[in-house]
Design an enzyme around this catalytic site. Structure first.
Site, short mmCIF file in Angstrom:
data_model
loop_
_atom_site.label_atom_id
_atom_site.label_comp_id
_atom_site.label_asym_id
_atom_site.label_seq_id
_atom_site.Cartn_x
_atom_site.Cartn_y
_atom_site.Cartn_z
N LEU A 238 14.54 91.97 113.61
CA LEU A 238 13.96 93.26 113.22
C LEU A 238 12.45 93.15 113.08
O LEU A 238 11.71 94.06 113.47
CB LEU A 238 14.60 93.73 111.89
CG LEU A 238 14.01 95.00 111.30
CD1 LEU A 238 14.14 96.19 112.25
CD2 LEU A 238 14.68 95.33 109.95
N TYR B 221 26.93 86.94 101.17
CA TYR B 221 25.79 87.67 101.74
C TYR B 221 25.73 89.10 101.18
O TYR B 221 24.68 89.56 100.71
CB TYR B 221 25.92 87.68 103.26
CG TYR B 221 24.96 88.59 103.99
CD1 TYR B 221 23.60 88.30 104.06
CD2 TYR B 221 25.42 89.77 104.62
CE1 TYR B 221 22.72 89.16 104.74
CE2 TYR B 221 24.55 90.60 105.29
CZ TYR B 221 23.21 90.31 105.35
OH TYR B 221 22.35 91.15 106.01
N1 LIG Z 1 21.20 91.22 111.88
C1 LIG Z 1 21.98 92.23 111.46
O1 LIG Z 1 22.95 92.61 112.14
C2 LIG Z 1 21.68 92.92 110.16
C3 LIG Z 1 22.56 93.95 109.73
C4 LIG Z 1 22.26 94.62 108.55
C5 LIG Z 1 21.16 94.26 107.80
N2 LIG Z 1 20.35 93.24 108.22
C6 LIG Z 1 19.18 92.90 107.42
O2 LIG Z 1 18.04 93.19 108.21
C7 LIG Z 1 16.99 92.28 107.90
C8 LIG Z 1 16.49 91.63 109.18
O3 LIG Z 1 17.55 90.91 109.77
P1 LIG Z 1 17.33 90.06 111.11
O4 LIG Z 1 18.63 90.07 111.84
O5 LIG Z 1 16.09 90.50 111.78
O6 LIG Z 1 17.15 88.60 110.52
P2 LIG Z 1 16.72 87.27 111.28
O7 LIG Z 1 16.50 87.53 112.73
O8 LIG Z 1 17.71 86.22 110.88
O9 LIG Z 1 15.30 86.92 110.64
C9 LIG Z 1 15.23 86.54 109.31
C10 LIG Z 1 13.77 86.47 108.92
O10 LIG Z 1 13.70 86.08 107.55
C11 LIG Z 1 12.81 85.00 107.44
N3 LIG Z 1 13.15 84.15 106.32
C12 LIG Z 1 14.30 83.46 106.13
N4 LIG Z 1 14.22 82.74 104.99
C13 LIG Z 1 13.00 82.99 104.46
C14 LIG Z 1 12.32 82.55 103.30
N5 LIG Z 1 12.87 81.66 102.44
N6 LIG Z 1 11.08 83.02 103.06
C15 LIG Z 1 10.48 83.89 103.92
N7 LIG Z 1 11.07 84.33 105.04
C16 LIG Z 1 12.31 83.89 105.30
C17 LIG Z 1 12.91 84.26 108.77
O11 LIG Z 1 11.77 83.45 108.93
P3 LIG Z 1 11.83 82.10 109.83
O12 LIG Z 1 11.58 82.54 111.24
O13 LIG Z 1 10.73 81.27 109.28
O14 LIG Z 1 13.19 81.51 109.64
C18 LIG Z 1 12.97 85.44 109.73
O15 LIG Z 1 11.68 85.94 109.99
C19 LIG Z 1 17.56 91.31 106.88
O16 LIG Z 1 17.21 91.75 105.59
C20 LIG Z 1 19.06 91.43 107.06
O17 LIG Z 1 19.74 91.14 105.86
C21 LIG Z 1 20.60 92.56 109.39
#
Ligand SMILES: NC(=O)c1ccc[n+]([C@@H]2O[C@H](COP(=O)([O-])OP(=O)(O)OC[C@H]3O[C@@H](n4cnc5c(N)ncnc54)[C@H](OP(=O)(O)O)[C@@H]3O)[C@@H](O)[C@H]2O)c1
Length: 288
Positions: free
Chosen positions: A12, A126
């Protein structure tokens, strides 16, 4: 408008950088995890008071559901306590906080799409970690938008759509389970988040593309859009190696945006077609 983005390297986050970063008048700062680690509260408070954003878009999380189940301390440290610190830091400087949450706060037993007025009841770590984070945001930072979304997909990254396309490319069988939700295109979500700021109607919002679909039906749709026979898709009863339970049916209805007369989201199939095209694929547009 100065914006602090967390999770800028994520699926995202990349869409937010593309959409918000090209917006006139938006100065987007996305410090890497080395500079703003949610597991280190002093770094969170330091970064927020140094950058002094008007808006914090908090998209960082441990979003790997099975990893959270295997390591609850990590999930609650990053997703919950890290978010609480960010909310407190936002409140201290008067910033607006947009927190990205999930359909996994629900248990999946309702039968029809969930609205913001339905009672959450997570079935995995989660989901609990995100629900508790929502609660901290609500109590610590009055200027907040808590945004629940679902099943993100993008032209980049590792997720159901890219995995399915990769398997089709390799000539491997594709398929999916009966689990159902609302697939949501990150670029649509990024636009919708920007529009949320039109006026300060703070609170809880569901933002997902329209429609409820199972993974299996989604695999069939991807096949059909790529000119293949949807019957190739295999109906799977489960996925081996999954540690965390999932809600069976957790589609979201953008009810508050509907009631405000400003739901900007389109059907997931239209968004999927655009996503596949952005991946460089020739797409057959299906009449629904
Ligand atoms: N993916 C889905 O289907 C989905 C569905 C519903 C809601 N969401 C929510 O949408 C949001 C974005 O999801 P996404 O799929 O884009 O996630 P993602 O691709 O897994 O990316 C996670 C991000 O969080 C960062 N991160 C992880 N641990 C961290 C820490 N300790 N401190 C600072 N940054 C940290 C990662 O940085 P690094 O690159 O350094 O690891 C990465 O930039 C999240 O809040 C997720 O819960 C996702």
């Amino acid at each position: 408008m100065r914006v602090l983005l967390t999770g800028g390297t994520g699926m995202l986050g990349r869409a937010i950088r593309e959409v918000w970063g090209s917006q006139p008048g938006v100065e987007l700062l996305a410090p890497p995890r080395a500079e703003l680690d949610l597991a280190h509260p002093p770094q969170i408070f330091d970064a927020v008071s140094r950058i002094r954003p008007e808006v914090i878009l908090h998209a960082a999380a441990i979003a790997d559901v099975d990893r959270c189940e295997a390591n609850p301390d990590l999930a609650f440290r990053v997703n919950t306590v890290g978010t609480a610190c960010l909310a407190a830091a936002a409140q201290r400087i008067g910033a607006t906080l947009i927190f990205i949450s999930t359909d996994y706060v629900f248990d999946g037993t309702k039968g029809t799409p969930y609205t913001e007025f339905d009672r959450p009841n997570p079935v995995n770590v989660y989901g609990w970690s995100k629900l508790q984070a929502e609660e901290y945001v609500r109590t610590l930072c009055p200027r907040h938008f808590v945004v629940r979304t679902a099943w993100l997909f993008a032209p980049w990254g590792q997720h159901f759509v890219t995995h399915t396309v990769e398997r089709i490319r390799k000539g491997e069988p594709v398929g999916g389970i009966a689990q159902t939700s609302s697939p949501t295109f990150v670029l649509d979500l990024a636009q919708a988040l920007l529009r949320l700021l039109e006026y300060p109607a703070y609170g809880l919002y569901h933002i997902a593309n329209h429609g409820a679909v199972s993974r299996y039906e989604m695999a069939r749709t991807i096949l059909a859009m790529l000119g293949r026979d949807p019957e190739e898709a295999v109906r799977l009863s489960g996925i081996s190696g999954r540690r965390a339970p999932r809600p069976d049916r957790s589609p979201l209805r953008n009810y508050v945006l509907e009631l405000q007369g400003r739901d900007p989201m389109r059907p997931w199939t239209e968004a999927l077609a655009e996503c596949l095209e952005r991946m460089g694929l020739r797409v057959r547009h299906l009449s629904s």
